[in-house]
Write an enzyme that holds these catalytic residues in place. Structure first.
Site, PDB file in Angstrom:
ATOM      1  N   ARG A   1     -18.069 107.394  92.031  1.00  0.00           N
ATOM      2  CA  ARG A   1     -16.961 108.522  91.503  1.00  0.00           C
ATOM      3  C   ARG A   1     -16.066 109.022  91.879  1.00  0.00           C
ATOM      4  NH1 ARG A   1     -21.975 106.336  89.259  1.00  0.00           N
ATOM      5  NH2 ARG A   1     -21.986 106.213  86.775  1.00  0.00           N
TER       6      ARG A   1
ATOM      7  N   GLN B   1     -23.378 102.649  83.540  1.00  0.00           N
ATOM      8  CA  GLN B   1     -21.929 102.035  83.800  1.00  0.00           C
ATOM      9  C   GLN B   1     -21.261 101.216  82.375  1.00  0.00           C
ATOM     10  OE1 GLN B   1     -22.758  97.627  86.259  1.00  0.00           O
ATOM     11  NE2 GLN B   1     -23.604  99.195  87.685  1.00  0.00           N
TER      12      GLN B   1
ATOM     13  N   ASP C   1     -33.198 101.593  89.321  1.00  0.00           N
ATOM     14  CA  ASP C   1     -33.067 100.785  91.171  1.00  0.00           C
ATOM     15  C   ASP C   1     -34.120 100.762  91.723  1.00  0.00           C
ATOM     16  OD1 ASP C   1     -30.651  99.842  90.013  1.00  0.00           O
ATOM     17  OD2 ASP C   1     -29.959 102.126  90.664  1.00  0.00           O
TER      18      ASP C   1
HETATM   19  C1  S3P Z   1     -25.285 102.574  88.448  1.00  0.00           C
HETATM   20  C2  S3P Z   1     -26.446 102.879  86.751  1.00  0.00           C
HETATM   21  C3  S3P Z   1     -27.112 101.166  86.728  1.00  0.00           C
HETATM   22  C4  S3P Z   1     -28.328 101.015  88.374  1.00  0.00           C
HETATM   23  C5  S3P Z   1     -26.785 101.044  89.250  1.00  0.00           C
HETATM   24  C6  S3P Z   1     -25.712 102.065  89.557  1.00  0.00           C
HETATM   25  C7  S3P Z   1     -24.175 103.908  88.355  1.00  0.00           C
HETATM   26  O1  S3P Z   1     -26.336 100.753  86.180  1.00  0.00           O
HETATM   27  O2  S3P Z   1     -28.439 100.196  88.214  1.00  0.00           O
HETATM   28  O3  S3P Z   1     -27.552 100.978  90.236  1.00  0.00           O
HETATM   29  O4  S3P Z   1     -23.812 104.108  89.037  1.00  0.00           O
HETATM   30  O5  S3P Z   1     -23.533 104.756  86.923  1.00  0.00           O
HETATM   31  P1  S3P Z   1     -26.794 100.411  85.199  1.00  0.00           P
HETATM   32  O6  S3P Z   1     -25.592 100.594  84.115  1.00  0.00           O
HETATM   33  O7  S3P Z   1     -26.243  98.478  84.586  1.00  0.00           O
HETATM   34  O8  S3P Z   1     -27.832 100.106  84.209  1.00  0.00           O
END
Ligand code: S3P
Length: 446
Positions: free
Chosen positions: A28, A171, A322
């Site tokens: 980000r 995400q 995670d």
């Molecule tokens: C993340 C969101 C999570 C996570 C990934 C990082 C992020 O994924 O598993 O390692 O930085 O927004 P999901 O949005 O698929 O849950």
């Protein structure tokens, strides 16, 4: 060429370490710095392959991105709406976060971007992203099932939407909010369960207006107002709690250990593993609590502990999504059953982590039960046998989890290819060995 590693039983793990920067925050910081007007500086950026792919992509989209001699990163942004068409395919490597957040960003730019990645990323679902971004005006042409490689044609006339997330995903939330930056009016995401909020915190810090409304029953509406003037900032990246989880659990499992992990992010929406470990009886102290770059951090002091199995509620999954692989390893050493539910999302991570953990633990002599969305690990309170070689399937967290298991199992544990670890935790083996672990290349012929 595959990079196999083997982890031997360690004596006691002792000393201090700082794990690399937070992966979510690092992606980000690069993206928002590329959108801001003027100069941004990122201190403590994770220099893992996933984040380096995002740095290269932001360059391809027109931002200036450079690594300074002192290890900080400097960006010169294009302003909201100022990205340019990339001249080549954006290869996001192993990174779902990089690919999905960038798709949000380019949705509201009138050009075509082509995304690809490694075999793991090319197998992961993208419909969850193309569906809301399509409503905002993007066209998405992917392989069967909406998978990469895919072309995304951005729109010159984006529409603001209100979108209720069908899956708990930071995400997807972030992709829609980032598309909303270059869209007139207000773009809103409704989430039923809170997911990591780094996008919201950092966007505000760069000058965007982000409104969060509590809708009751745990539901929240997050809205961004279009066309903010983002201005360059200095971002300090905390040490990644998801990476700290590996030395922390290793210290819990190896008798006689005491390890200090400096400056670890403890954002409550990322801290579910630590809460669970405390419930299992772990001796973890959070010292020197402070704020760095808008995120809460602490130094973690972890001592070897006898753990007891617990039920991990499904509602906790977003705050430790995670961390289930390494929790499952801790559970294999605990006394009694640890039941983890609400895990359907684990099947679409860098690998099918539910299957990978169930298979790998069974190969190490641990009794496990797997359902479509749950995992139960039956610990005996004694170290598991180990003695297996685990297929990593391009999944960094599977590799690190089983190397930790090998540090305290009866027999060494090997992984067939540790290369993937560099996506999130470059220097993992060196850091762990510095604390007293015995990770090595397997002897030739073995
Ligand atoms: C993340 C969101 C999570 C996570 C990934 C990082 C992020 O994924 O598993 O390692 O930085 O927004 P999901 O949005 O698929 O849950």
């Amino acid at each position: 060429m595959a990079k196999p590693l083997v982890s031997h039983a360690a004596r006691a793990l002792t000393g201090s370490a700082r794990v690399p920067g937070d992966k979510s925050v690092s992606h980000r910081a690069l993206m928002f710095g590329a959108l801001a007007v003027g100069e941004s500086v990122v201190d403590g950026l994770l220099e893992g392959d996933d984040v380096l792919r995002t740095a290269a992509a932001m360059r391809a989209l027109g931002a200036e991105v450079e690594r300074l001699p002192d290890g900080r990163w400097r960006l010169w942004g294009r302003g909201v709406g100022g990205l340019q068409e990339p001249a080549d395919v954006l290869d996001m490597g192993n990174s779902g976060t990089g690919a999905r957040l960038l798709m949000g960003l380019v949705t509201t730019h009138p050009f075509t971007s082509i995304f690809t990645g490694d075999a793991s990323l090319r197998s992961r679902p993208m419909k969850r992203i193309s569906e809301p971004l399509g409503r905002m005006g993007a066209q998405f042409f992917g392989r069967d099932g909406g998978r990469l490689p895919a072309a995304l044609v951005g729109t010159p006339r984006p529409l603001p939407i209100t979108y209720e997330l069908p899956v708990a995903s930071a995400q997807v939330k972030s992709a829609v909010l980032l598309a909303g930056l270059n869209t007139p009016g207000e773009t809103t995401v409704i989430e039923r369960e809170a997911t990591r909020d780094h996008t919201e915190l950092m966007l505000r810090n760069f000058g965007a207006s982000v409104r969060v409304e509590d809708l009751g029953d745990g539901r929240r509406a997050i809205s961004v107002t279009g066309f903010p003037e983002l201005t360059g900032r200095t971002v300090t990246v905390p040490a990644d709690p998801s990476s700290a989880a590996f030395p922390a659990v290793a210290a819990l499992l190896v008798p006689g250990s005491e390890v200090r992990l400096a400056g670890v992010g403890i954002n409550p929406l990322r801290a579910g593993l630590y809460q669970t470990l405390l419930e299992m009886g772990a001796d973890i102290r959070f010292e020197n609590r402070r704020e760095e770059g808008g995120e809460p951090v602490a130094d973690l002091v972890v001592r070897a502990s006898e753990l007891t199995g617990v039920d991990v509620p499904a509602e906790r999954a977003p705050s430790m999504i995670d961390e289930y692989p390494i929790l499952a390893v801790a559970a294999a050493f605990a006394r009694g059953a640890t039941r983890m539910t609400g895990l359907a999302e684990l099947r679409v991570k860098e690998s099918d982590r539910l299957a990978a953990m169930a298979r790998g633990l069974a190969a190490c002599g641990v009794r496990v039960e797997e359902t479509p969305d749950s995992l139960t690990v039956h610990g005996t309170g004694r170290p598991p046998q180990g003695g297996a070689t685990i297929a990593v399937e391009l999944d960094h967290r599977i590799a690190m989890s089983f190397l930790v298991l090998g540090m305290a199992a009866a027999e060494p544990v090997a992984v067939d290819d540790a290369e993937a670890i560099d996506t999130s935790f470059p220097g993992f083996a060196v850091l762990m060995n510095g604390l007293g672990a015995g990770i090595a290349q397997p002897a030739i012929g073995k």
